[in-house]
Design an enzyme around this catalytic site. Structure first.
Site, short mmCIF file in Angstrom:
data_model
loop_
_atom_site.label_atom_id
_atom_site.label_comp_id
_atom_site.label_asym_id
_atom_site.label_seq_id
_atom_site.Cartn_x
_atom_site.Cartn_y
_atom_site.Cartn_z
N CYS A 111 4.78 -8.46 4.12
CA CYS A 111 4.96 -9.09 2.59
C CYS A 111 6.17 -8.23 1.82
O CYS A 111 6.35 -8.92 0.37
CB CYS A 111 4.11 -7.13 2.10
N ALA A 164 -1.78 -7.84 0.91
CA ALA A 164 -1.38 -6.12 1.35
C ALA A 164 -2.52 -5.22 1.06
O ALA A 164 -1.88 -4.03 1.00
CB ALA A 164 -0.16 -6.84 0.88
N HIS A 215 -5.64 0.96 -29.21
CA HIS A 215 -5.63 -0.72 -30.11
C HIS A 215 -3.70 -0.83 -30.42
O HIS A 215 -2.95 0.39 -31.00
CB HIS A 215 -6.41 -0.45 -31.23
#
Length: 470
Positions: free
Chosen positions: A42, A318, A449
């Site tokens: 990985c 992973a 937001h």
């Protein structure tokens, strides 16, 4: 006298090294055996370096569209050698980081190939010759390798696995990708952005077949628009290589076969667990086609032998391996008398999946179809990126977020996303599922937001007929 450990871990990938660290944190004497590079596939040849490659492709793609942002970028080009060099540098940096973590946690590293020779005995052949280590518990975390096609053995020249594709000897001009799972689609996306002519062949009736059908359809449409040729319900019947390139015979969904020319081929048709020749058969460890059978804590049927990661049932990811490593280490510490740890079994329905193509794909839990198959009456909400101000401002208005709820209880059964940065957004739903959140808590949550995460809120609202911005 053999070195004696409370815990010995075979393999130092994201499952193995995390299990070792957690064991050390809990006061265990821990050793780890690694035959190649700390961090495993990985970190060195998978998740991390591929994301570095994909980031380069993403920046290059944005540069090509600079004018749409009011910017000018003239005479841009991609230097594949420099892109690969950056990727390898990232992998090297993280490999060094794992080396530091082993020292910090006083974990002894034995470089070599380990074989379990009997109860608590592991023979390691490597840089120190042959040594025998003793351990009360052994975790098998030896990972997996790319699966070959019998008629298309990877040679590193014309036929590649993911490993070859990360350090290409030449830039492909016309690339065939066999398989449309995460690995296949990521490399298809990368090489397409870098300028190759890419064709993807998938034997199933849709690409990324583990994802929700709506996501698969959207991704196929998007990749086709980007210039990638997608052949679903198709199969590669034969491959012949030469100095000039590759000839592939492809059978289409109509049943007809035709020969096509390519410069290179990437085979991405799954993995094979690295469970041969490490002593498991002699011990009687239960396995099917190399996949080791375990309980929710990583225990095999043989006392003192545990398994995690890609050698165990999927999903083969992973982060799943890392979490299994923590669970197993805690269960081992508990078995050795630690009363302060309380491990929990793995819940595979709460493991997110991410594909880092362009657009990104992310999901957790049941698809709409799987939820219905499981007998749920469902409420489904979908919200498009085009309805989100931040997405429009980013110039990333392609995609959607879909949520699936149980109509009776409000339980969040699954969430499915495609679009910019969804591999980061998905974690919000993963936390929600882990906390057993219902639609009510999600509706009552305040989302900042302007953010992409507002679409997560809107998707929940949409499932109950309350969406505000569409």
């Amino acid at each position: 006298m053999a070195d004696q450990y409370d815990l010995l871990v075979l393999g130092s990938g994201p499952g193995g090294y995390v299990a070792a660290i957690r064991g050390a944190q809990l006061g265990l004497k821990v050793g780890i055996v690694e035959r190649e590079l700390l961090g495993g596939i990985c970190l060195n040849w998978g998740c991390i370096p591929t994301k570095a490659l994909l980031r380069s492709a993403e920046v290059f793609n944005q540069m090509k569209h600079a004018a749409s942002y009011g910017l000018a970028a003239d005479n841009i080009r991609a230097d594949i050698d420099a892109v690969v060099k950056r990727s390898r540098g990232v992998a090297k940096q993280l490999n060094q980081g794992v080396t530091h973590l082993m020292r910090k946690n006083k974990i002894t590293v034995h470089m070599g190939t380990g074989v379990i020779k009997g109860a608590g005995q592991v023979e390691v052949t490597g840089e120190k010759g042959t040594e025998v280590l003793s351990a009360k518990h052994v975790i098998v975390a030896t990972g997996a390798r790319a699966r070959d096609l019998p008629f298309a053995k990877a040679d590193g020249d014309r036929i590649w696995t993911y490993r070859h594709a990360m350090v290409p000897p030449a830039m492909p001009t016309k690339l065939l990708v066999i398989g449309s799972g995460a690995i296949g689609i990521e490399f298809a996306s990368f090489y397409n952005d870098m300028g190759a002519d890419v064709t993807v062949v998938e034997m199933m009736d849709r690409i990324v077949p583990v994802e929700d059908a709506d996501v698969s359809a959207f991704l196929e449409k998007s990749l086709t628009k980007q210039g990638i040729t997608i052949l679903t319900g198709a199969g590669v019947e034969s491959i012949a290589t030469s100095a000039a390139g590759v000839k592939a015979k492809i059978k289409g969904k109509d049943g007809n076969s035709a020969e096509h020319d390519f410069s290179h081929v990437i085979v991405a048709v799954g993995i094979v667990p690295n469970t041969e020749n490490i002593g498991l058969e002699a011990l009687g460890v239960a396995a099917e086609r190399g996949i080791i059978a375990i309980d929710g804590y990583g225990r095999t049927n043989v006392p003192g032998v545990w398994a995690i990661g890609d050698v165990t049932p999927g999903p083969w990811l992973a982060h799943k391996a890392s979490h299994e490593g923590v669970i197993a280490a805690e269960a081992i510490a508990q078995a050795l008398g630690n009363t302060e740890v309380h491990p929990h079994p793995m819940d595979r329905l709460n493991i997110p999946g991410c594909t880092y193509c362009h657009p990104q794909v992310a999901s957790v839990g049941l698809t709409e179809a799987k939820a219905k198959e499981a007998g749920h009456e469902v409420k489904v909400g979908t919200f498009p990126f085009i309805g989100n101000g931040k997405a429009i401002a980013l110039g990333e208005a392609e995609g959607f977020i879909k949520t699936v709820f149980d109509a009776q209880t409000g339980e969040l059964l699954g969430a499915h996303m495609i679009g910019a940065e969804v591999t980061e957004l998905i974690q919000g739903y993963v936390v929600g599922k882990t906390l057993e959140t219902t639609e009510a808590e999600l509706m009552h949550t305040v989302f900042a937001h302007p953010t992409l995460s507002e679409m997560m809120h809107e998707s929940v609202l949409a499932a109950y007929g309350r969406a505000l911005h569409i």
